[in-house]
Design a protein around this motif. Sequence first.
Motif, PDB file in Angstrom:
ATOM      1  N   TYR A  36      44.770  46.036  31.372  1.00  0.00           N
ATOM      2  CA  TYR A  36      43.778  44.959  31.337  1.00  0.00           C
ATOM      3  C   TYR A  36      42.995  44.993  30.033  1.00  0.00           C
ATOM      4  N   TYR A  61      45.522  44.988  36.892  1.00  0.00           N
ATOM      5  CA  TYR A  61      44.955  44.097  35.875  1.00  0.00           C
ATOM      6  C   TYR A  61      44.844  42.667  36.418  1.00  0.00           C
ATOM      7  N   ALA A  62      45.698  42.327  37.391  1.00  0.00           N
ATOM      8  CA  ALA A  62      45.713  40.961  37.925  1.00  0.00           C
ATOM      9  C   ALA A  62      44.421  40.615  38.659  1.00  0.00           C
ATOM     10  N   ILE A  63      43.745  41.631  39.194  1.00  0.00           N
ATOM     11  CA  ILE A  63      42.474  41.339  39.851  1.00  0.00           C
ATOM     12  C   ILE A  63      41.319  41.882  39.012  1.00  0.00           C
ATOM     13  N   ALA A  64      41.539  41.913  37.714  1.00  0.00           N
ATOM     14  CA  ALA A  64      40.486  42.220  36.741  1.00  0.00           C
ATOM     15  C   ALA A  64      39.895  43.619  36.881  1.00  0.00           C
ATOM     16  N   GLN A  78      41.198  35.527  31.011  1.00  0.00           N
ATOM     17  CA  GLN A  78      41.723  36.373  29.957  1.00  0.00           C
ATOM     18  C   GLN A  78      42.100  35.505  28.764  1.00  0.00           C
ATOM     19  N   LEU A 111      32.391  41.640  32.698  1.00  0.00           N
ATOM     20  CA  LEU A 111      33.230  40.459  32.826  1.00  0.00           C
ATOM     21  C   LEU A 111      34.424  40.739  33.734  1.00  0.00           C
ATOM     22  N   LEU A 112      34.669  39.823  34.643  1.00  0.00           N
ATOM     23  CA  LEU A 112      35.894  39.881  35.441  1.00  0.00           C
ATOM     24  C   LEU A 112      36.806  38.805  34.875  1.00  0.00           C
ATOM     25  N   ALA A 113      37.776  39.217  34.081  1.00  0.00           N
ATOM     26  CA  ALA A 113      38.656  38.238  33.448  1.00  0.00           C
ATOM     27  C   ALA A 113      39.979  38.171  34.193  1.00  0.00           C
ATOM     28  N   PHE A 114      40.341  36.981  34.648  1.00  0.00           N
ATOM     29  CA  PHE A 114      41.589  36.807  35.396  1.00  0.00           C
ATOM     30  C   PHE A 114      42.606  36.070  34.540  1.00  0.00           C
ATOM     31  N   ALA A 115      43.881  36.200  34.947  1.00  0.00           N
ATOM     32  CA  ALA A 115      44.952  35.621  34.147  1.00  0.00           C
ATOM     33  C   ALA A 115      44.850  34.099  34.103  1.00  0.00           C
ATOM     34  N   ASN A 118      36.852  44.913  43.330  1.00  0.00           N
ATOM     35  CA  ASN A 118      38.260  44.847  42.941  1.00  0.00           C
ATOM     36  C   ASN A 118      38.901  46.229  42.799  1.00  0.00           C
ATOM     37  N   GLU A 149      42.400  31.653  39.572  1.00  0.00           N
ATOM     38  CA  GLU A 149      41.966  32.941  40.123  1.00  0.00           C
ATOM     39  C   GLU A 149      40.499  33.194  39.809  1.00  0.00           C
ATOM     40  N   ARG A 202      32.471  37.166  43.884  1.00  0.00           N
ATOM     41  CA  ARG A 202      32.789  38.366  43.117  1.00  0.00           C
ATOM     42  C   ARG A 202      31.915  38.467  41.864  1.00  0.00           C
TER      43      ARG A 202
END
Lengths: 249, 279
Positions: A200, A191-194, B157, B173-177, A114, B181, B190
């Motif tokens: 973020y 931040y939208a793609i973490a 998130q 952690l990959l936190a998405f809105a 990302n 997503e 991912r």
Amino acid sequence: MESIQAWFRRLYDETGINLTIFYDPWDGLKYLKGIGLTIELAVLSVLLSLVVGVVGAWLQGVRFAPLRWLVYGYIQFFRNTPPLAQLYFFYFGLGALVPTTTNAFGLAEPILNNFQWAVIALSFFAGAFNVEIFRSGIEAVPHTTVEAARALGYSRLKSYIHIVLPLAIRICLPSLNNNLVNLVKTTAIAYAIAVPEALYVANQLWSDNLNVPEMMNVVLVTYLTLVGLFVFGVSRIERALHVPGYTPS
Amino acid sequence: MTAVKRMAGGAVVLGLALAVAGTAQAGAVLDKIKERGEIVACIKVDYRPFGFRDPSGTMIGLEHDLVDDIQVRLTAALGKPIKVQRIPVIAANRVQFLEQGKCDMLMATMTDTPERRRLIHIVEPNYYASGITVMAKKSTPIKKWDDIRGQTLCTSQGAFWNKEYERKYELKLLAFAGIAESEQALRDGRCIGSLTDDSLAASRLTDKEIWGDYEIKLPTQDTKPWGLAVQHGDNELFKIMTDASIDWHKTGKIVELEKKWGIVPTDFVKDMHEKYKAK
């Protein structure tokens, strides 16, 4: 250090103003790392977007028409779509199509992560504007100057590098700086793609601690400071490159 | 110095005024609902089968059925027909929306935590409960919780477990809105798995077309109750909500709704039904 933490803890107990980043070392470190990543993201995309701009502006002047059309198409695409939509398009739209590697668990994982996609998307976004900005600078360099260079035996590329570009950069520096300042602020959309940059991390922290107004203010101050420093830096460069009598001071 | 003092004094007066305004408002939200003939509910539409949209776009789900029940109760209590306006929320904004008065009630798959209780008035008894698990591709070699240590996991998130689990298992952690997503990121590879709610994972897996290749990897842990909430300060509305929640457990409404929406019956709901039926 201890007393600072104690003070912010007391601030929370007595007023309800909860600034965890100043008394919870975990939160504080996370936010610092977030700021670090914002800076990394900004520096990389500023540099790459400048490269895109210089190369694009040069390609706009080549004789081979399809190359010019390509640059034109690129500019139209990136100037006329929102950067957030571009980022989603790159990460979710294109991201799944790029080749994959296998991770430690034997699962397929896309080669670009990302952060890398964010740098690419941001550079191309700002690069599209940079091409146009450089072009405006190049077109402002007097024809006679270019002709004089060619008469002295400069090739098209050499005169571009040694004569046109140095003058063009000085002419377009103010609008270039504007665009780059914008780019630094736009890094927040990652931040939208973490990508764990400042916004973020702030979002994560306010979700955990429910201190939204406090963190919103912290984010605002963070960007004000970062962009302030950046503006200070570029105006120093602007002054250093100033040619008396040629560019307005 | 005096200026600072005066400002501090001003702040105290303002604080007192706010505190007074807060207590003087008992029933204010309920009055507003009566006046408008409408209750505004913050609710989820990304959490099948608790709250989602059917193909025609209508918002439906287990929680939506419960809000419909609240509507019936309000209509009876206020003596005039009350409509429901639904505002879709996500985990990252739901508490703030209620706190700011964007809605009158919040029912959005939200776990009851002490931090949230400070900001909003969470109704007891809790109406549901869920725990945490990991959903991943069948071929992923994780068998026990320790296997995820140091790995990259997708999440959303605002989920309450993010910080705790990040620390406990040193996760990336990959936190998405949004949940969509987050799930797309999982399918794109991912992350090795999705750190998620067991109720959500179970309902996702019923969709074989998309999730046929995936399964729940780990035993559920940290089961925590969900809370329906209203703003602090309106005890009349709070009482209606409390009565509703007690009634749901007494009559077994939630047991039925689990059946209706094809959810694997949870021990929490069963136990609550037994407990309140006896009373």
